[in-house]
Motif scaffolding. Sequence first.
Motif, PDB file in Angstrom:
ATOM      1  N   PHE A  74     -16.779 -21.164  39.495  1.00 29.63           N
ATOM      2  CA  PHE A  74     -17.947 -20.612  38.827  1.00 29.63           C
ATOM      3  C   PHE A  74     -18.767 -19.770  39.798  1.00 29.63           C
ATOM      4  O   PHE A  74     -19.272 -20.284  40.802  1.00 29.63           O
ATOM      5  N   ALA A  84     -21.703 -17.337  36.027  1.00 31.90           N
ATOM      6  CA  ALA A  84     -21.127 -18.419  35.232  1.00 31.90           C
ATOM      7  C   ALA A  84     -21.995 -19.671  35.314  1.00 31.90           C
ATOM      8  O   ALA A  84     -22.197 -20.374  34.305  1.00 31.90           O
ATOM      9  N   LEU A 115     -25.071 -19.269  33.088  1.00 36.14           N
ATOM     10  CA  LEU A 115     -24.741 -19.412  31.673  1.00 36.14           C
ATOM     11  C   LEU A 115     -24.445 -20.861  31.313  1.00 36.14           C
ATOM     12  O   LEU A 115     -24.844 -21.346  30.248  1.00 36.14           O
ATOM     13  N   ALA A 116     -23.754 -21.567  32.193  1.00 36.61           N
ATOM     14  CA  ALA A 116     -23.464 -22.980  31.942  1.00 36.61           C
ATOM     15  C   ALA A 116     -24.759 -23.789  31.865  1.00 36.61           C
ATOM     16  O   ALA A 116     -24.933 -24.638  30.979  1.00 36.61           O
ATOM     17  N   LEU A 139     -16.661 -20.306  28.695  1.00 35.03           N
ATOM     18  CA  LEU A 139     -16.612 -19.469  29.887  1.00 35.03           C
ATOM     19  C   LEU A 139     -15.176 -19.394  30.394  1.00 35.03           C
ATOM     20  O   LEU A 139     -14.511 -20.430  30.552  1.00 35.03           O
ATOM     21  N   VAL A 175     -13.094 -18.482  33.553  1.00 37.47           N
ATOM     22  CA  VAL A 175     -13.314 -18.364  34.987  1.00 37.47           C
ATOM     23  C   VAL A 175     -11.990 -18.527  35.716  1.00 37.47           C
ATOM     24  O   VAL A 175     -10.999 -18.992  35.129  1.00 37.47           O
ATOM     25  N   ARG A 196     -15.206 -25.204  27.892  1.00 39.90           N
ATOM     26  CA  ARG A 196     -16.401 -25.388  27.053  1.00 39.90           C
ATOM     27  C   ARG A 196     -16.847 -26.838  27.088  1.00 39.90           C
ATOM     28  O   ARG A 196     -16.012 -27.748  27.161  1.00 39.90           O
ATOM     29  N   CYS A 209     -16.062 -14.515  33.233  1.00 39.02           N
ATOM     30  CA  CYS A 209     -16.729 -14.302  34.517  1.00 39.02           C
ATOM     31  C   CYS A 209     -15.634 -14.322  35.590  1.00 39.02           C
ATOM     32  O   CYS A 209     -15.425 -15.330  36.268  1.00 39.02           O
ATOM     33  N   PRO A 268     -19.739  -9.992  33.983  1.00 41.53           N
ATOM     34  CA  PRO A 268     -19.528 -10.802  32.783  1.00 41.53           C
ATOM     35  C   PRO A 268     -19.142  -9.937  31.587  1.00 41.53           C
ATOM     36  O   PRO A 268     -19.770  -8.905  31.325  1.00 41.53           O
TER      37      PRO A 268
END
Length: 349
Positions: free
Chosen positions: A105, A109, A112-113, A123, A125, A147, A212, A217
Amino acid sequence: MLRAGRDARSAPAATAHSPIRRYAMSPMPTRRLPADDLAAIADAAALLREGAVVAFPTETVYGLGADATDADSVVRIYAAKERPRFNPLIAHLPDARAAMAEGVFDADARRLAEAFWPGPLTLVVPRADGGSVCDVARAGLDSVALRVPAHPVAQALLRAAARPIVAPSANRSGRVSPTTADHVLEDLEGRIAAVLDGGETRVGVESTIVACLDGTPRLLRPGGVPREAIEAVLGRPLDGARPEGGVQAPGMLASHYAPRARVRLDAREIGPDEAALLFGPDEPAGADRALARETLSASGDLAEAAARLFGAMRRLDASGAETIAIVPIPVHGLGEAIRDRLARAAAER
């Protein structure tokens, strides 16, 4: 609210002669399990650990779960869905810490998480060294789609299974996604071991997918988190998917979410032999003569429309109409996700 049935510790052990093993190895009638029963969730988790395929509710749509770490289990999903194997799957985890063990990440990322997990955001990655999501689930890619769902039943199941669970929508590939356990059984009765029945899902469209991977992104699929909310967290616009990037995530095939009937978009008039999918207080000419009709939201509420979309499409398809005519849907907010699903439903089969 989840309730305790028999003690979860009394769930049957997996042996070569147990029902769990038989479900994993040969076709049997699909069990409908009550999602508010902790013992039923324990049974579903045991089925997953033994290699069976189990459908369960998330806040978006029902997912078709299998052990993401085991290639044989994942292949059972592809067989049940009749899904192209080059299409990667999303691995679901109970929390961000577990997800971050599977992927690398970057700062975007992580932001966003923190902002949207648990919730309807996926996401994509780079795969972490030592990550456990198998090559088949990743479709051979060096990236992984992750997710953390918000639905309490999904959370309980993931914790009980104690491993990543891939869970594409619980329907035949390309068909309309399921928002109830009945929808799941319409498509997959006898093809999967069980479905946890948690009633109707809340969001109604699949998760938003953001990649990402290269410092930029990219929006791969609009969904339950609007583009505007993601861009507000990032502080800059999202790029689109690279056209040469191929299929990096679920829902990127041109034809997807398709009913049996032909789909006609942005209809300003409804024919007498058509089914009508309406939105907002105004009706197009001919709507009163439609063979069947459904209204996503009479008030023009896009969240209500998203939640009703797939159920309405299934009901109109069952009417026997050869064409479903759909009125224009706004493009902002969740309208982008709705329009994306409808455009793929209307694409050349």
